[in-house]
Design a protein around this motif. Structure first.
Motif, PDB file in Angstrom:
ATOM      1  N   GLU A   1      -6.983   3.072  -2.572  1.00 36.63           N
ATOM      2  CA  GLU A   1      -7.459   4.366  -3.061  1.00 36.63           C
ATOM      3  C   GLU A   1      -8.978   4.452  -2.984  1.00 36.63           C
ATOM      4  OE1 GLU A   1      -5.602   4.639  -6.900  1.00 36.63           O
ATOM      5  OE2 GLU A   1      -3.604   4.807  -6.029  1.00 36.63           O
TER       6      GLU A   1
ATOM      7  N   ILE B   1       2.535   3.853   5.054  1.00 36.04           N
ATOM      8  CA  ILE B   1       1.792   2.977   5.965  1.00 36.04           C
ATOM      9  C   ILE B   1       2.604   2.760   7.239  1.00 36.04           C
ATOM     10  CG2 ILE B   1       0.951   0.612   6.254  1.00 36.04           C
ATOM     11  CD1 ILE B   1       0.330   0.719   3.170  1.00 36.04           C
TER      12      ILE B   1
ATOM     13  N   SER C   1      -4.578   7.131   7.973  1.00 30.63           N
ATOM     14  CA  SER C   1      -4.668   5.935   7.138  1.00 30.63           C
ATOM     15  C   SER C   1      -3.932   4.763   7.780  1.00 30.63           C
ATOM     16  CB  SER C   1      -4.044   6.214   5.761  1.00 30.63           C
ATOM     17  OG  SER C   1      -4.763   7.222   5.095  1.00 30.63           O
ATOM     18  N   CYS C   2      -4.424   3.559   7.478  1.00 28.74           N
ATOM     19  CA  CYS C   2      -3.697   2.319   7.789  1.00 28.74           C
ATOM     20  C   CYS C   2      -3.153   2.269   9.207  1.00 28.74           C
ATOM     21  CB  CYS C   2      -2.556   2.113   6.798  1.00 28.74           C
ATOM     22  SG  CYS C   2      -3.124   1.992   5.113  1.00 28.74           S
TER      23      CYS C   2
ATOM     24  N   THR D   1       2.084   7.008 -11.088  1.00 28.46           N
ATOM     25  CA  THR D   1       2.366   5.649 -11.527  1.00 28.46           C
ATOM     26  C   THR D   1       3.025   5.651 -12.898  1.00 28.46           C
ATOM     27  OG1 THR D   1       0.131   5.547 -12.345  1.00 28.46           O
ATOM     28  CG2 THR D   1       0.539   4.555 -10.214  1.00 28.46           C
TER      29      THR D   1
ATOM     30  N   ALA E   1       1.808  -4.439  -9.613  1.00 29.93           N
ATOM     31  CA  ALA E   1       2.907  -5.272 -10.071  1.00 29.93           C
ATOM     32  C   ALA E   1       2.520  -6.724  -9.916  1.00 29.93           C
ATOM     33  CB  ALA E   1       4.114  -4.986  -9.204  1.00 29.93           C
TER      34      ALA E   1
ATOM     35  N   ILE F   1       4.636 -11.896  -0.661  1.00 27.54           N
ATOM     36  CA  ILE F   1       3.659 -10.816  -0.547  1.00 27.54           C
ATOM     37  C   ILE F   1       3.781  -9.952  -1.795  1.00 27.54           C
ATOM     38  CG2 ILE F   1       2.957  -8.826   0.844  1.00 27.54           C
ATOM     39  CD1 ILE F   1       4.061 -10.439   3.263  1.00 27.54           C
ATOM     40  N   GLU F   2       2.680  -9.788  -2.494  1.00 27.99           N
ATOM     41  CA  GLU F   2       2.762  -9.144  -3.812  1.00 27.99           C
ATOM     42  C   GLU F   2       2.511  -7.647  -3.774  1.00 27.99           C
ATOM     43  OE1 GLU F   2       2.096 -12.926  -6.675  1.00 27.99           O
ATOM     44  OE2 GLU F   2       0.427 -11.523  -6.535  1.00 27.99           O
ATOM     45  N   CYS F   3       1.812  -7.184  -2.771  1.00 25.40           N
ATOM     46  CA  CYS F   3       1.693  -5.738  -2.638  1.00 25.40           C
ATOM     47  C   CYS F   3       1.257  -5.372  -1.226  1.00 25.40           C
ATOM     48  CB  CYS F   3       0.711  -5.134  -3.650  1.00 25.40           C
ATOM     49  SG  CYS F   3      -0.997  -5.572  -3.347  1.00 25.40           S
ATOM     50  N   VAL F   4       1.672  -4.207  -0.797  1.00 27.23           N
ATOM     51  CA  VAL F   4       1.153  -3.582   0.421  1.00 27.23           C
ATOM     52  C   VAL F   4       0.962  -2.130   0.025  1.00 27.23           C
ATOM     53  CG1 VAL F   4       1.602  -2.893   2.790  1.00 27.23           C
ATOM     54  CG2 VAL F   4       2.384  -5.116   2.002  1.00 27.23           C
ATOM     55  N   LYS F   5      -0.265  -1.728  -0.154  1.00 24.80           N
ATOM     56  CA  LYS F   5      -0.483  -0.378  -0.669  1.00 24.80           C
ATOM     57  C   LYS F   5      -1.725   0.263  -0.077  1.00 24.80           C
ATOM     58  CE  LYS F   5      -1.324  -1.199  -5.206  1.00 24.80           C
ATOM     59  NZ  LYS F   5      -1.653  -1.813  -6.447  1.00 24.80           N
ATOM     60  N   LEU F   6      -1.799   1.555  -0.212  1.00 29.48           N
ATOM     61  CA  LEU F   6      -2.992   2.276   0.215  1.00 29.48           C
ATOM     62  C   LEU F   6      -4.154   1.906  -0.704  1.00 29.48           C
ATOM     63  CD1 LEU F   6      -1.311   5.753   0.742  1.00 29.48           C
ATOM     64  CD2 LEU F   6      -2.331   4.362   2.545  1.00 29.48           C
TER      65      LEU F   6
ATOM     66  N   ALA G   1       7.740  -2.739  -7.254  1.00 29.23           N
ATOM     67  CA  ALA G   1       6.348  -2.575  -7.650  1.00 29.23           C
ATOM     68  C   ALA G   1       5.433  -3.181  -6.600  1.00 29.23           C
ATOM     69  CB  ALA G   1       6.112  -3.232  -8.998  1.00 29.23           C
ATOM     70  N   GLY G   2       4.417  -2.411  -6.195  1.00 26.13           N
ATOM     71  CA  GLY G   2       3.458  -2.873  -5.198  1.00 26.13           C
ATOM     72  C   GLY G   2       3.747  -2.369  -3.796  1.00 26.13           C
ATOM     73  N   PHE G   3       4.870  -1.652  -3.632  1.00 29.67           N
ATOM     74  CA  PHE G   3       5.282  -1.330  -2.262  1.00 29.67           C
ATOM     75  C   PHE G   3       5.637   0.140  -2.012  1.00 29.67           C
ATOM     76  CE2 PHE G   3       5.817  -5.848  -2.865  1.00 29.67           C
ATOM     77  CZ  PHE G   3       5.254  -6.370  -1.718  1.00 29.67           C
TER      78      PHE G   3
ATOM     79  N   ASP H   1       3.852   2.408  -1.012  1.00 29.47           N
ATOM     80  CA  ASP H   1       3.146   2.970   0.141  1.00 29.47           C
ATOM     81  C   ASP H   1       3.653   2.454   1.484  1.00 29.47           C
ATOM     82  OD1 ASP H   1       1.505   4.622  -1.372  1.00 29.47           O
ATOM     83  OD2 ASP H   1       0.012   3.039  -1.683  1.00 29.47           O
TER      84      ASP H   1
ATOM     85  N   ARG I   1       3.217  11.148  -1.761  1.00 32.64           N
ATOM     86  CA  ARG I   1       2.906   9.961  -2.561  1.00 32.64           C
ATOM     87  C   ARG I   1       3.171  10.176  -4.052  1.00 32.64           C
ATOM     88  NH1 ARG I   1      -2.173   6.673  -4.107  1.00 32.64           N
ATOM     89  NH2 ARG I   1      -1.492   4.543  -3.670  1.00 32.64           N
TER      90      ARG I   1
ATOM     91  N   VAL J   1       7.183  -7.076   5.744  1.00 38.01           N
ATOM     92  CA  VAL J   1       7.091  -7.996   4.604  1.00 38.01           C
ATOM     93  C   VAL J   1       8.334  -8.885   4.552  1.00 38.01           C
ATOM     94  CG1 VAL J   1       7.135  -8.072   2.072  1.00 38.01           C
ATOM     95  CG2 VAL J   1       5.624  -6.449   3.260  1.00 38.01           C
TER      96      VAL J   1
ATOM     97  N   GLY K   1      -3.183  10.682  -5.411  1.00 38.48           N
ATOM     98  CA  GLY K   1      -3.880   9.434  -5.704  1.00 38.48           C
ATOM     99  C   GLY K   1      -4.602   8.826  -4.519  1.00 38.48           C
ATOM    100  N   TYR K   2      -4.835   9.587  -3.458  1.00 38.84           N
ATOM    101  CA  TYR K   2      -5.647   9.057  -2.352  1.00 38.84           C
ATOM    102  C   TYR K   2      -7.088   8.905  -2.826  1.00 38.84           C
ATOM    103  CZ  TYR K   2      -1.680  10.528   0.522  1.00 38.84           C
ATOM    104  OH  TYR K   2      -0.429  10.692   1.047  1.00 38.84           O
TER     105      TYR K   2
ATOM    106  N   LEU L   1      -5.865  -0.388   3.581  1.00 38.56           N
ATOM    107  CA  LEU L   1      -4.760  -0.858   2.749  1.00 38.56           C
ATOM    108  C   LEU L   1      -5.174  -2.070   1.947  1.00 38.56           C
ATOM    109  CD1 LEU L   1      -3.503  -3.611   4.151  1.00 38.56           C
ATOM    110  CD2 LEU L   1      -2.333  -1.990   5.595  1.00 38.56           C
TER     111      LEU L   1
ATOM    112  N   GLU M   1      11.664  -3.521   5.836  1.00 34.59           N
ATOM    113  CA  GLU M   1      11.634  -2.602   4.702  1.00 34.59           C
ATOM    114  C   GLU M   1      11.230  -1.182   5.105  1.00 34.59           C
ATOM    115  OE1 GLU M   1       9.868  -5.333   5.002  1.00 34.59           O
ATOM    116  OE2 GLU M   1       7.753  -4.761   5.140  1.00 34.59           O
TER     117      GLU M   1
END
Lengths: 689, 618
Positions: free
Chosen positions: B449, A89, B416-417, B600, B607, B442-447, A81-83, A85, A111, B431, B554-555, B463, A193
């Motif tokens: 939106e 990226i 992107s990014c 999702t 998360a 690190i709790e998230c790496v995401k686009l 969860a959280g990754f 993308d 996606r 990460v 979801g962009y 991001l 990753e």
């Protein structure tokens, strides 16, 4: 044992077999709509019965083409969860640095097919958040309803502890039997990753299609009476069972090109060459690989489709550097008057101008015909007469006249530019790895390889060149040399000298038990297997590592001097410096398992005494070497008739059915007892101009 | 002729055999690449091996670039020569001996932050210096007040660490122990930096060896002729492109947020570009005066920015050499943020440069319809955490560089990014690698939106990335371009701007734009949102199918689609209802109507063990 190797290339399907100690060879056009058709034809041409074969070896471009042509089945991705993308990226880099219209790698999974599940491990592999199994089950049902064919699962730190991936895999397979599931730790146990995700996705993406292909092949062979073992060439230079290939197809990305390099390795062993550079030049590309003590170099992954926009694949692959220079590469001029060759190729359709099949752009092959290096009447053993005048007209019109060069000058220029580009590839696999070419030998093959090899050796100062037997069929031949091979890696970070012996032993035990499982699955006797342990080391603070062979796990745990000495020496050789006395860090453990091929083999063919054909009368013709205005009268010899011990000094051209070797003045070729050509290159002193 | 000085040849116009030329120029680039590979693979700090913040090349005896590695940092285009020239002036060409290794990072000469350390060695042929093998690499630390990226507190160069001006670290192969000791004692991570120094030196030796091999095959004269001829060709090619731009004076202005010390004063980036025939002049006369903070570069910073813009315009795919830039003239008066006087702090030297380049392109946009994309994220996008590990007592600094959105283009959406226009083949830090080495989770790496500016061709997405500190740590935050987010062009809208939020373990939270040395405790979180690119063209012209795809992936959220594209999600009338209330409507958004599963569906939204940071409109 009767074995047969079949290489399905873009143009030709090649077959080389070894039956009752005899070599059989055939070549036929590839049938892209149904490749097994071409295989059937090749078998027929070789006069082979499937019933009499014990083993069928196969190399194919199907996996890599599925990626390049984006023909894989719909594939999903499941991440921590959280990754989800991370895969899109990527690393955020822009290799085409000045291009404001640059493009990024296009994900193979869009996606909306990338899913997340609540679960988390830390870098030590400890569970921070347990996996939400119910959510995975729901996803399995959803994928089934939507008809998604494959899924890649890649969780953070799964290299350290795969338990969550294992759970996800189990649940997905339970809820959706028939789903092609790839778990990242099953194919790559290393951190980073993005690269691990990409490798996992590649496997899932090509999986269903490759599995179908292999199934078709298996049933086709079975229907026609074959009941032996089917082995598939893998990118690391070994082979694997068809069953294994069906679940790990990402390992067969370079299934096609590696075989020739394996063959070159065998020739290096037979001739006792310590450092060899394998050089393969075909119709569209030229490839070079460094071969040390008969073993082609292996690198940890590459980018499928090129570095700028390609998909990283992190599994071991024979370190092949490829340049877009083959016989069919087209010569062209840019707007500013610069001359270039390739990477665009006339391929087989329409082919070079001299093929007389409608080609109008001058190619390297055309240049070689113009220069007298290729014999228009003996191409493919005389099966395909070449149009010298057509080649001359195209070279004059497209290159010579606009640049103010004569046709011969232009042709010589085209060959030299090609040689220069190929020299850089050879340099990339030799000097860039710290190998001095002056201490190395080149082993050249592929239809066009022997034509250019002498010039390359001169350019890079390689004193010895070997043209093995059957250079034009060498790739298919190499397939019959590939041992069964299984590479595995496991991240283990620590300081050399302070390692926890329990962890190290457990790490190797894990790798060994996985290898034993694979041996058992492929019904191989572990007694025959060769287990090689290794470790990736670096100085503390460095990131990139160097793989170092280990005599035993204990040698690593005790930080034996042989381990440290080897590392310092390798570091110095590659990067020009070493830091003796500094702290050395361990990054991962490695295991390579090989099972050598039993019984009679092509290696014996390559090493057995050579019996020449009846002599053919020698010819002479003018050949252009360094001076386009002064062609030299060269001796033209028919290779199959040259007896062991025969020596010839250039200028000379040695012709055979599927290839031609060009000797420059002063180069001396000798036929070995096995029938290979060993050429002492006459190296220029001082100025090369 | 006893040195490689190709431009000296240009008057002679020797006709070089095109084949020899191709061989020589290819070889030179391959040598620089080989140097780069060795440096990268044996380096000791992430900024070199992971991020690739370095460049390698061969420099002629007049300090000009013979060749440079491919795929490196664009912003290192005006770099090595200036540093080497200083040594030539100091020692004279006769003052070098084989085995010399010279080290150089002097702010007054190099004009960059002091972390960028140049190492070079003389290349000898027949007893004379014919060229220099050089590289510049980002040392993890050079002492002074700054650790890691983004510190804005310094205001003179002496705050920023150790300066080494053309010092012979090795003389004829013998190490200068006094200098070595002084470096060791004045920087925070000597083991790392001296390891890098070893790698840098070895890379130079590789360049020396290769050049010597080349000169054993071709005469100095021939090599010079080849280089001169390749420069002439590059110049001709670039000038031909400039000739296609209508003559005229083009001006544009943009704004940076602040100098980092005085937060309420924006910084003006104003450029004038004059095109006349085949000459293109970039004029920085109206650039903001230099500031009393580290947001300055020396002359070479401004020159690099001008060169990057010029290269993007003229010949983005061709190799870099001096000839590429002969058609470019630069007017850069002293005393501005891109040519600060000696003594100015330079720690944040590169921060203004992406915006300078964007502004040069912006100025030329009217002259080059369709060529110039909307603005990109416009900053250097990095963060660093540093401190002393509580478990091992070891000092550490985490550095990560990450991308944001690029502007929409005439024919497609922005990427992107991706890293900035100054950064090229610079890569973010994995990460897993960060968590292995440093006390963070690190709790998230995401686009991010909806962050791409709306347009017929949408801007790329930024991001979102959240760090949780696992112990005591310190961080610098240095956001840029929040007042003037990446602009749209041809009717496109601006992208979402950079943003960061600190959430303390005690539940308090605050937004930060620029602040140095912020202490963090265990459980504190920092979230970064990077900017999206600007949009290209009127959003209402965007093809409906593309908006549908954006929604499916979801962009763009349903609210975003309704607000920016007037897009009704089928069957809901959502768009028309939302347009009236600025996207604040309390509505349930149905999943996109598609055969494929919703994005999702496995777990809803973010998360993490903690409630996710809520994004607010900046």
């Amino acid at each position: 044992m009767n074995s047969i190797g079949v290489d399905i290339g873009g143009t030709f399907t090649d077959l080389v077999g070894y039956r009752d100690g005899e070599l059989v060879i055939s070549k036929t056009l590839t049938t892209p709509h149904n490749p097994t058709e071409g295989v059937a034809t090749a078998l027929k041409l070789a006069g082979t019965q499937l019933e009499e074969l014990d083993e069928f070896l196969h190399g194919s471009t199907i996996a890599i083409n599925t990626v390049l042509e984006r023909k894989g089945d719909q594939t999903a991705l499941l991440t921590t969860a959280g990754f989800r993308d991370v895969y899109e990226i990527a690393r955020g880099n822009r290799p085409d640095a000045f291009d404001i219209s640059f493009q990024r790698p296009e994900p193979l999974v869009p996606r909306h097919l990338r899913f997340e599940v609540s679960e988390r491990l830390n870098a030590k592999g400890e569970v921070l958040t347990a996996i939400d199994e119910e959510a995975v089950r729901a996803l399995g049902r959803q994928l089934k309803d939507a008809g998604i064919a494959a899924i890649a699962v890649c969780f953070l730190h799964s290299y350290a502890n795969p338990m969550h991936e294992v759970a996800a895999g189990r649940i997905l397979r339970e809820t959706y039997p028939g789903l092609f599931v790839t778990l990242s730790h099953e194919i790559l146990r290393e951190f980073r990753e993005y690269e691990r995700t990409s490798t996992t996705v590649l496997n899932a993406y090509v999986g269903p299609r490759v599995a179908r292909y292999l199934k078709t092949l298996e049933s086709h062979l079975g229907d026609n009476g074959f009941d032996g073992a089917i082995h598939i060439m893998r990118s690391n230079g070994g082979s694997m069972s068809l069953t294994h290939a069906s679940v790990e197809p990402v390992s067969m990305m370079e299934s096609g090109p590696v075989a020739g390099m394996i063959g070159a390795g065998a020739v290096a062993r037979i001739l006792g060459i310590q450092q060899a550079i394998g050089f393969d030049m075909g119709g569209t590309t030229a490839k070079a690989t460094l071969i040390t003590d008969g073993v082609p170099g292996i690198e940890e992954g590459y980018y499928i489709g090129g570095y700028s926009t390609g998909q990283p694949m992190q599994l071991p692959v024979v370190a092949i550097v490829e340049v877009g220079t083959g016989g069919g590469s087209i010569a062209w001029r840019d707007g500013a008057g610069g001359m270039h060759v390739g990477p665009h190729s006339a391929s087989s359709d329409p082919g070079p101008v001299c093929y007389g099949r409608g080609g109008t752009e001058p190619t390297i092959t055309d240049a070689n015909v113009i220069l007298g290096r290729l014999n228009p009447n003996r191409f493919l053993g005389g099966g395909m007469p070449l149009d010298l005048e057509g080649a001359r007209r195209a070279m004059a019109g497209k290159i010579g006249e606009p640049t103010g060069l004569t046709t011969d000058e232009a042709a010589l220029g085209v060959v030299r530019i090609a040689d220069s580009a190929m020299a850089l590839a050879v340099r990339a696999v030799s000097v860039r790895k710290g190998v001095d070419p002056r201490d190395a030998a080149m082993i050249a093959f592929g239809g066009a390889g022997p034509v250019h090899a002498v010039a390359l050796c001169k350019e890079i100062y390689i004193p010895t060149l070997v043209i093995p037997k059957l250079p034009g069929n060498f790739s298919a031949l190499g397939m019959l040399l590939a041992p069964w091979r299984h590479d595995s890696v496991r991240t283990l970070v620590g300081v050399l000298g302070k390692l926890d012996g329990v962890r190290v032993r457990a790490g190797f035990d894990e790798l060994l038990s996985a290898a034993h499982k694979q041996l058992a699955a492929d019904e191989l006797d572990p007694q025959r297997a060769l287990f090689e342990l290794g470790v990736d080391l670096r100085y503390r603070g460095q990131e990139h590592t160097i793989p170092v062979p280990l005599p035993s796990a204990e040698a690593l745990i005790n930080a034996d001097q042989v381990v440290t000495d080897t590392f310092h020496a390798l570091h110095d050789m590659r990067y020009g410096h070493a830091a003796v006395g500094e702290t050395i860090e361990v990054a991962s453990l490695r295991l390579t398992v090989t099972v050598p091929r039993g019984g009679e083999s092509v290696e014996q063919f390559l090493a057995q005494p050579f019996v020449p054909e009846d002599p053919r009368p020698e010819q002479r013709r003018p050949v252009v070497y360094d001076n386009s205005e002064q062609p030299l009268e060269a001796r033209i010899l028919w290779r199959p008739s040259l007896p062991p011990g025969f020596e010839v000094e250039g200028p000379a051209v040695i012709e055979e059915s599927n290839s031609t070797t060009v000797l420059f003045p002063g180069d001396v070729a000798r036929v070995t007892e096995h029938g290979h050509l060993v050429i002492s290159i006459h190296l220029a002193q001082g100025e090369a101009q | 002729m006893n040195a490689i000085t190709p431009a000296g040849m240009s008057a002679m116009k020797t006709r070089v055999n095109p084949v020899t030329q191709e061989v020589v120029t290819n070889s030179l680039i391959a040598y620089a690449d080989e140097m780069a590979l060795a440096l990268c693979k044996s380096a000791y700090n992430m900024m070199i091996y992971e991020v690739r913040d370095f460049c390698c090349g061969l420099i002629d005896t007049d300090g000009r670039m013979i060749c440079q590695n491919t795929g490196g940092l664009p912003i290192f285009l005006a770099d090595l020569g200036i540093a080497v020239k200083d040594g030539i002036d100091r020692y004279g060409l006769d003052g070098f001996a084989p085995g010399d290794v010279i080290i150089m990072n002097h702010g007054g000469v190099c004009g960059q932050h002091l972390n960028n350390v140049v190492v070079y060695t003389p290349c000898f042929h027949q007893g004379k210096v014919v060229a220099f093998a050089a590289n510049r690499a980002h040392w993890v630390d050079v002492g002074g007040l700054r650790t890691g990226f983004g510190n804005s507190q310094t205001y003179e160069i002496y705050h920023e660490g150790l300066q080494m001006r053309s010092i012979k670290l090795f003389e004829a192969g013998k190490r200068n122990e006094g200098v070595w000791q002084m470096i060791t004692d004045n920087i925070r991570f000597p083991e790392s930096s001296l390891g890098d120094l070893r790698a840098q030196t070895a890379a130079c030796h590789i360049g020396e060896r290769r050049l010597s091999e080349l000169l054993s095959r071709f005469s100095v004269q021939t090599v010079n002729d080849c280089i001169a001829s390749s420069w002439d060709q590059a110049e001709a090619e670039a000038r031909a492109i400039v000739a296609g731009i209508p003559d005229g004076r083009y001006t544009a202005e943009s704004w940076l947020d602040s100098d980092g010390r005085q937060l309420d004063v924006p910084i003006r980036v104003k450029v004038t570009v004059e095109v006349k025939g085949t000459d293109l002049t970039i004029d920085y006369s109206e650039m903001n005066p230099q500031v009393n903070s580290p947001l300055n570069s020396g002359f070479s910073g401004g020159l690099s920015a001008a060169r990057v813009a010029f290269k993007c315009l003229t010949m983005p795919k061709a190799p870099v050499n001096e000839g590429c830039f002969r058609g470019l003239k630069l007017i850069s008066p002293e005393g501005t943020i891109v040519n600060a006087r000696w003594g100015a702090a330079l720690g944040q030297w590169s921060v203004a440069l992406p915006t300078v380049i964007d502004t040069i392109l912006r100025a030329l946009a009217p002259a080059l319809p369709g060529f110039v994309p909307a603005a990109h994220k416009g900053d250097m996008g990095g963060c660093s955490f540093y401190g002393v590990r509580e478990d091992t007592g070891a000092r550490y600094v985490l550095m990560n560089i990450y991308g944001g959105g690029w502007g929409g283009r005439k024919d497609r959406d922005g990427a992107s990014c991706s890293v900035s226009i100054c950064q090229g083949d610079v890569r973010n830090t994995p990460v897993e690698l960060q968590e292995i080495h440093y006390p963070v989770l690190i709790e998230c790496v995401k686009l991010r939106e909806d962050s791409g500016g709306a347009g017929e061709h949408r801007g790329g997405l930024g991001l979102e990335m959240r760090y949780r500190s696992l112990g005591k740590s310190t961080i610098n935050i240095n956001l840029e371009r929040t007042f003037e987010p990446p602009w749209g062009v041809e009717g496109g809208q601006a992208g979402r701007s950079n943003r960061s939020l600190i959430q303390r373990a005690d539940g308090s939270e605050r937004e930060v734009k620029k602040e140095s040395n912020i202490p963090l405790g265990a459980g504190d979180c920092v979230t970064f949102w990077t900017a999206g690119g600007g949009g290209y063209g009127d959003p209402t012209k965007r093809e409906r199918a593309q908006v549908e795809r954006d929604l499916l992936d979801g962009y763009v959220t349903a609210e975003g689609a309704a607000r920016d594209y007037g897009f009704d999600v089928p069957g809901t009338g959502l768009g028309s209802r939302l347009r009236g209330n600025d996207g604040q409507g309390d509505l349930v958004i149905p999943a996109p109507t598609s055969v494929t599963p919703a994005p999702t569906s496995v777990i809803p939204a973010q998360a993490g063990t903690q409630a996710p940071a809520k994004e607010r409109q900046a």
